[in-house]
Design an enzyme around this catalytic site. Structure first.
Site, PDB file in Angstrom:
ATOM      1  CE1 TYR A  30     103.624  63.346  17.894  1.00 37.17           C
ATOM      2  CE2 TYR A  30     104.735  61.233  18.145  1.00 37.17           C
ATOM      3  CZ  TYR A  30     104.788  62.605  17.971  1.00 37.17           C
ATOM      4  OH  TYR A  30     106.009  63.241  17.861  1.00 37.17           O
ATOM      5  CB  SER A 112     113.542  62.136  17.320  1.00 34.03           C
ATOM      6  OG  SER A 112     112.961  63.314  17.824  1.00 34.03           O
ATOM      7  CD  GLN A 133     115.197  65.819  14.915  1.00 36.72           C
ATOM      8  OE1 GLN A 133     114.812  65.064  15.804  1.00 36.72           O
ATOM      9  NE2 GLN A 133     114.869  67.105  14.887  1.00 36.72           N
ATOM     10  CE1 TYR A 135     112.070  69.283  14.833  1.00 36.74           C
ATOM     11  CE2 TYR A 135     111.921  67.777  16.692  1.00 36.74           C
ATOM     12  CZ  TYR A 135     111.521  68.154  15.430  1.00 36.74           C
ATOM     13  OH  TYR A 135     110.574  67.421  14.768  1.00 36.74           O
ATOM     14  CB  THR A 161     114.337  68.813  11.930  1.00 36.14           C
ATOM     15  OG1 THR A 161     114.771  67.464  11.804  1.00 36.14           O
ATOM     16  CG2 THR A 161     112.925  68.956  11.375  1.00 36.14           C
ATOM     17  NE  ARG A 170     101.909  67.413  13.844  1.00 34.34           N
ATOM     18  CZ  ARG A 170     103.139  67.352  14.364  1.00 34.34           C
ATOM     19  NH1 ARG A 170     103.379  66.564  15.384  1.00 34.34           N
ATOM     20  NH2 ARG A 170     104.120  68.070  13.861  1.00 34.34           N
ATOM     21  CE  LYS A 257     113.065  64.507   8.652  1.00 30.95           C
ATOM     22  NZ  LYS A 257     111.976  65.064   9.438  1.00 30.95           N
ATOM     23  CG  HIS A 281     107.885  67.257  10.090  1.00 25.57           C
ATOM     24  ND1 HIS A 281     109.042  67.844  10.523  1.00 25.57           N
ATOM     25  CD2 HIS A 281     107.435  66.534  11.145  1.00 25.57           C
ATOM     26  CE1 HIS A 281     109.264  67.506  11.795  1.00 25.57           C
ATOM     27  NE2 HIS A 281     108.296  66.701  12.190  1.00 25.57           N
ATOM     28  NE  ARG A 284     104.216  63.987  12.673  1.00 24.29           N
ATOM     29  CZ  ARG A 284     103.424  63.243  13.421  1.00 24.29           C
ATOM     30  NH1 ARG A 284     102.551  62.444  12.839  1.00 24.29           N
ATOM     31  NH2 ARG A 284     103.492  63.278  14.730  1.00 24.29           N
TER      32      ARG A 284
HETATM   33  C1  FNR Z   1     107.933  62.649  12.776  1.00 26.52           C
HETATM   34  N1  FNR Z   1     108.916  63.413  12.152  1.00 26.52           N
HETATM   35  C2  FNR Z   1     109.929  63.983  12.897  1.00 26.52           C
HETATM   36  N2  FNR Z   1     110.955  64.626  12.293  1.00 26.52           N
HETATM   37  C3  FNR Z   1     111.979  65.144  13.006  1.00 26.52           C
HETATM   38  O1  FNR Z   1     112.895  65.703  12.428  1.00 26.52           O
HETATM   39  N3  FNR Z   1     111.985  65.028  14.366  1.00 26.52           N
HETATM   40  C4  FNR Z   1     110.983  64.415  15.052  1.00 26.52           C
HETATM   41  O2  FNR Z   1     111.020  64.323  16.282  1.00 26.52           O
HETATM   42  C5  FNR Z   1     109.893  63.893  14.305  1.00 26.52           C
HETATM   43  N4  FNR Z   1     108.848  63.268  14.931  1.00 26.52           N
HETATM   44  C6  FNR Z   1     107.899  62.587  14.190  1.00 26.52           C
HETATM   45  C7  FNR Z   1     106.945  61.816  14.847  1.00 26.52           C
HETATM   46  C8  FNR Z   1     106.042  61.073  14.089  1.00 26.52           C
HETATM   47  C9  FNR Z   1     105.037  60.230  14.795  1.00 26.52           C
HETATM   48  C10 FNR Z   1     106.078  61.111  12.683  1.00 26.52           C
HETATM   49  C11 FNR Z   1     105.117  60.294  11.847  1.00 26.52           C
HETATM   50  C12 FNR Z   1     107.006  61.895  12.040  1.00 26.52           C
HETATM   51  C13 FNR Z   1     108.973  63.463  10.682  1.00 26.52           C
HETATM   52  C14 FNR Z   1     109.753  62.269  10.136  1.00 26.52           C
HETATM   53  O3  FNR Z   1     111.127  62.401  10.413  1.00 26.52           O
HETATM   54  C15 FNR Z   1     109.597  62.132   8.619  1.00 26.52           C
HETATM   55  O4  FNR Z   1     109.888  63.345   7.988  1.00 26.52           O
HETATM   56  C16 FNR Z   1     108.189  61.671   8.219  1.00 26.52           C
HETATM   57  O5  FNR Z   1     107.710  60.697   9.102  1.00 26.52           O
HETATM   58  C17 FNR Z   1     108.211  61.116   6.811  1.00 26.52           C
HETATM   59  O6  FNR Z   1     106.962  60.770   6.389  1.00 26.52           O
HETATM   60  P1  FNR Z   1     106.343  59.280   6.475  1.00 26.52           P
HETATM   61  O7  FNR Z   1     107.441  58.310   6.102  1.00 26.52           O
HETATM   62  O8  FNR Z   1     105.903  59.113   7.896  1.00 26.52           O
HETATM   63  O9  FNR Z   1     105.224  59.353   5.518  1.00 26.52           O
END
Ligand code: FNR
Length: 391
Positions: A30, A112, A133, A135, A161, A170, A257, A281, A284
């Protein structure tokens, strides 16, 4: 003792390898995945890696400081922990542990909406105010409730976000049947049974599902209905009017964000954002989008004087943090690096991640002839790096 224990962990990649050994497959996957072909996931880190520093000498670098501020809060380095769903499945009570490590280090933690530990759980175990954060979901009374819970818990910023009106696909998550707690299929039982440390720790906590939500919304009491609920609830009609509404009911710092476009950045400022996060993100969501670091200079040029610009997506080292700051970010967030630390060793692993990043920044500053992080600008980069990301 594991070969990769403590002293032998010298970089984020070591933490990733250890997390891969210790975290059940579905939860490791994940984290370590991007949408579809993962092109944008890779571009985020590749483009950062392609920026070059300028080596400078003779500048007396004996004293160096990374002290700075983010959203008006003092920080020991301009790095915060990004909001990530399900951190409490990387390691039992993961959000509490990550928040504590961030607090001890002197940097912000963002919880989150889709966390395992709730707003109240984290507030109870920390003293530094954290960021929450959000949603946007269709159930507006639940939104109001969440915002008032964040206010009650003294959260010092609300981060909305905006890049997830629908969830990016994914592949691994679908194939693994990701859920919290995991469904008792043969495949899942097998992958969890070979992680006894994770299982034992998980048995010691009662925090196993989405505690910001379960028990707070009528009809959501298990994760089967939870998955359906999220699917139904994430609001695809989200528009600037909703942001205006949130701005009206939250009077604290508001961070928007998921901004990649200068016109969107301009709108974000007009609608009252105190800060925005340039982010895709972590690759993702929209696969095929440009890297976040390529988007940063344009956003800085558009609104850098009107809002605080934070950056995330692709940071794997302290050097990457410095590159983003050199290109105009006031601060950065990290997602996967701290999750690997958490999965590897819980609170100590997150602390190790932060130490590694701090040290990489410190040595790089010295070799670039920079004493104070607050004076960082494009001058620490070679012009090759600058032209690649011309604003
Ligand atoms: C996230 N991200 C994310 N963002 C957000 O606003 N709410 C969320 O619940 C999540 N959940 C989440 C889970 C996982 C496993 C990952 C890896 C990422 C995005 C996160 O806040 C952020 O934007 C990215 O992780 C930044 O990239 P790097 O540092 O992982 O490369």
């Amino acid at each position: 003792m594991n070969r990769l224990h403590h002293g032998n962990i010298t970089c984020i990649e070591d933490l990733r390898k250890l997390a891969k050994k210790r975290v059940p497959k579905m939860f490791y996957d994940y984290v370590d995945s991007g949408a579809w072909t993962e092109t944008t996931y890779r571009a985020n880190s590749d483009d950062l890696a392609n920026i070059r520093f300028k080596q400078r000498i003779g500048r007396n670098v004996e004293t160096r400081t990374q002290r700075s501020s983010l959203l008006g809060e003092e920080v020991t380095m301009p790095v915060g922990l990004a909001p990530t769903g399900l951190a409490g499945m990387q390691y039992p009570d993961g959000e509490i542990l990550a928040a504590r490590a961030a607090e001890r280090f002197g940097i912000p933690f963002t919880l989150s909406t889709m966390s395992v530990c709730s707003i109240e759980d984290v507030a109870e175990h920390t003293s530094r105010p954290f960021w929450f954060q959000l949603y946007l979901m269709k159930d507006r009374s639940f939104m109001e409730q969440l915002i008032s819970r964040a206010r009650q818990a003294k959260c010092s910023a609300l981060m909305l976000t905006l890049d997830l009106p629908v969830q990016g696909q994914r592949h691994k998550d679908i194939k693994n049947g990701l859920s919290a707690p995991p469904k008792p299929t043969i495949q899942n039982i097998a992958s969890i049974a070979i992680r006894p440390r994770w299982c034992l720790n998980m048995l010691r906590t009662k925090r196993h599902s989405f505690r910001n939500i379960v028990g707070h919304v009528a009809g959501v009491s298990d994760t089967t209905s939870m998955a359906r609920w999220v699917d139904e609830q994430f609001d695809q009609r989200m528009s600037w009017d909703d942001i205006k509404w949130i701005r009206q009911i939250w009077d604290g710092k508001l961070v928007l964000k998921g901004i990649m476009d200068p016109d969107d950045a301009q709108m974000a400022v007009e609608y009252g954002a105190d800060a925005l996060v340039v982010s895709n993100h972590g690759g993702r969501q929209l696969d095929g989008a440009i890297s976040s670091i390529a988007a940063l200079p344009r956003v800085v040029r558009a609104v850098g004087k009107q809002a605080e610009i934070l950056f995330d997506s692709g940071i794997q080292s302290g050097q990457d943090v410095l590159k983003a700051l050199a290109l105009g970010a006031k601060g950065t967030l990290i997602g996967r690096p701290f999750l690997y630390g958490l999965g590897a060793m819980g609170e100590a692993g997150v602390a190790r991640c932060l130490e590694i990043i701090h040290k990489e920044m410190d040595l790089t500053m010295a070799l670039c002839g920079l004493n104070d992080i607050q004076n960082i600008d494009r001058d620490i980069l070679e012009s090759q790096g600058r032209s690649m990301f011309a604003s």
